[in-house]
Design a protein around this motif. Sequence first.
Motif, PDB file in Angstrom:
ATOM      1  N   UNK A   1       0.883  -1.003  -0.122  1.00 51.89           N
ATOM      2  CA  UNK A   1       0.190  -0.008   0.010  1.00 51.89           C
ATOM      3  C   UNK A   1       0.769   1.158  -0.122  1.00 51.89           C
ATOM      4  N   UNK A   2       0.541   2.298  -0.830  1.00 49.71           N
ATOM      5  CA  UNK A   2       1.326   3.435  -0.742  1.00 49.71           C
ATOM      6  C   UNK A   2       0.577   4.579  -1.106  1.00 49.71           C
ATOM      7  N   UNK A   3       0.998   5.627  -0.480  1.00 49.72           N
ATOM      8  CA  UNK A   3       0.064   7.107  -0.556  1.00 49.72           C
ATOM      9  C   UNK A   3       0.740   7.933  -1.437  1.00 49.72           C
TER      10      UNK A   3
ATOM     11  N   UNK B   1      -3.374   5.103  -2.763  1.00 48.47           N
ATOM     12  CA  UNK B   1      -4.516   5.745  -1.953  1.00 48.47           C
ATOM     13  C   UNK B   1      -4.068   7.200  -1.740  1.00 48.47           C
ATOM     14  N   UNK B   2      -5.191   7.950  -1.493  1.00 52.77           N
ATOM     15  CA  UNK B   2      -4.849   9.361  -0.873  1.00 52.77           C
ATOM     16  C   UNK B   2      -4.953   9.210   0.721  1.00 52.77           C
ATOM     17  N   UNK B   3      -4.533  10.524   1.313  1.00 56.13           N
ATOM     18  CA  UNK B   3      -4.589  10.734   2.757  1.00 56.13           C
ATOM     19  C   UNK B   3      -6.070  10.474   3.110  1.00 56.13           C
TER      20      UNK B   3
ATOM     21  N   UNK C   1       9.219   2.890   5.772  1.00 58.27           N
ATOM     22  CA  UNK C   1       9.281   4.176   4.926  1.00 58.27           C
ATOM     23  C   UNK C   1       8.142   4.813   4.775  1.00 58.27           C
ATOM     24  N   UNK C   2       6.958   4.714   5.519  1.00 58.30           N
ATOM     25  CA  UNK C   2       5.823   5.080   5.207  1.00 58.30           C
ATOM     26  C   UNK C   2       5.473   6.343   6.158  1.00 58.30           C
ATOM     27  N   UNK C   3       5.234   7.453   5.388  1.00 56.73           N
ATOM     28  CA  UNK C   3       5.420   8.721   6.051  1.00 56.73           C
ATOM     29  C   UNK C   3       4.039   9.605   6.612  1.00 56.73           C
ATOM     30  N   UNK C   4       2.903   8.905   6.394  1.00 59.56           N
ATOM     31  CA  UNK C   4       1.664   9.314   7.059  1.00 59.56           C
ATOM     32  C   UNK C   4       1.467   8.775   8.483  1.00 59.56           C
TER      33      UNK C   4
ATOM     34  N   UNK D   1       8.887   4.653  -5.987  1.00 56.68           N
ATOM     35  CA  UNK D   1       9.438   3.810  -6.763  1.00 56.68           C
ATOM     36  C   UNK D   1       9.235   2.478  -6.085  1.00 56.68           C
ATOM     37  N   UNK D   2       8.685   2.213  -4.834  1.00 51.84           N
ATOM     38  CA  UNK D   2       7.805   1.094  -4.145  1.00 51.84           C
ATOM     39  C   UNK D   2       7.033   0.383  -5.239  1.00 51.84           C
ATOM     40  N   UNK D   3       6.348   1.238  -5.969  1.00 55.77           N
ATOM     41  CA  UNK D   3       5.171   0.522  -6.982  1.00 55.77           C
ATOM     42  C   UNK D   3       5.934  -0.513  -7.916  1.00 55.77           C
ATOM     43  N   UNK D   4       6.895   0.335  -8.587  1.00 55.77           N
ATOM     44  CA  UNK D   4       7.704  -0.634  -9.476  1.00 55.77           C
ATOM     45  C   UNK D   4       8.297  -1.722  -8.942  1.00 55.77           C
ATOM     46  N   UNK D   5       9.018  -1.627  -7.781  1.00 54.99           N
ATOM     47  CA  UNK D   5       9.611  -2.844  -7.252  1.00 54.99           C
ATOM     48  C   UNK D   5       8.517  -3.777  -6.681  1.00 54.99           C
TER      49      UNK D   5
END
Length: 187
Positions: A34-36, A56-58, A82-85, A41-45
């Motif tokens: 899951x990424x915000x 997703x959005x905040x 490395x999730x920043x929210x 680059x995590x998407x490609x990995x």
Amino acid sequence: MKKIVIFASGSGSNAENIIKYFKETKVAQVVSVFTNNPNAKVIERAKNHQIPVEIFSKNELLERNILQKIQEIAPDLIVLAGFLLKFPQNIIELYPNKIINIHPALLPNYGGKGMYGMHIHRAIVNNKEKETGISIHYVNEHYDEGGIIFQMNVAVTEKDTPETVAEKIHELEQKFFPEVIEKLLNE
């Protein structure tokens, strides 16, 4: 097989390391990332390893649909790499001691809102610290205040720059994060 869900906002080097580790050990598997950040680059990995990605959005994180997606997966562990929210309270309450985070400093030092990545490494060097390290901890409703599961330190020398400190931290993260996750899954 045990299921891991990863939340990440950036390059995804820790996420990919965890994916590879569990592909080899077969103790568990990363079932979703899951990424915000739609440009992370995590998407490609993740896609390179055939791992489904949820972007997703905040607002979506705070609403029910991300929680519902997590519940559909029923993960054994949620890993913030490395999730920043700030992680939502409703999810934390449903998964007590099942959400962990890695922090690139020895908590409680250099923790809290805005303390991540190079911000921390610069502060470490500017404050002439003699050591730093990583902390893996449970996630609670406050930034970087959940119970500490594991810490590992590394020396900081007068010659170190924020960049060399970042390299030392990255080495610790790559070695120990997957091992700690495996240990938690086996408990």
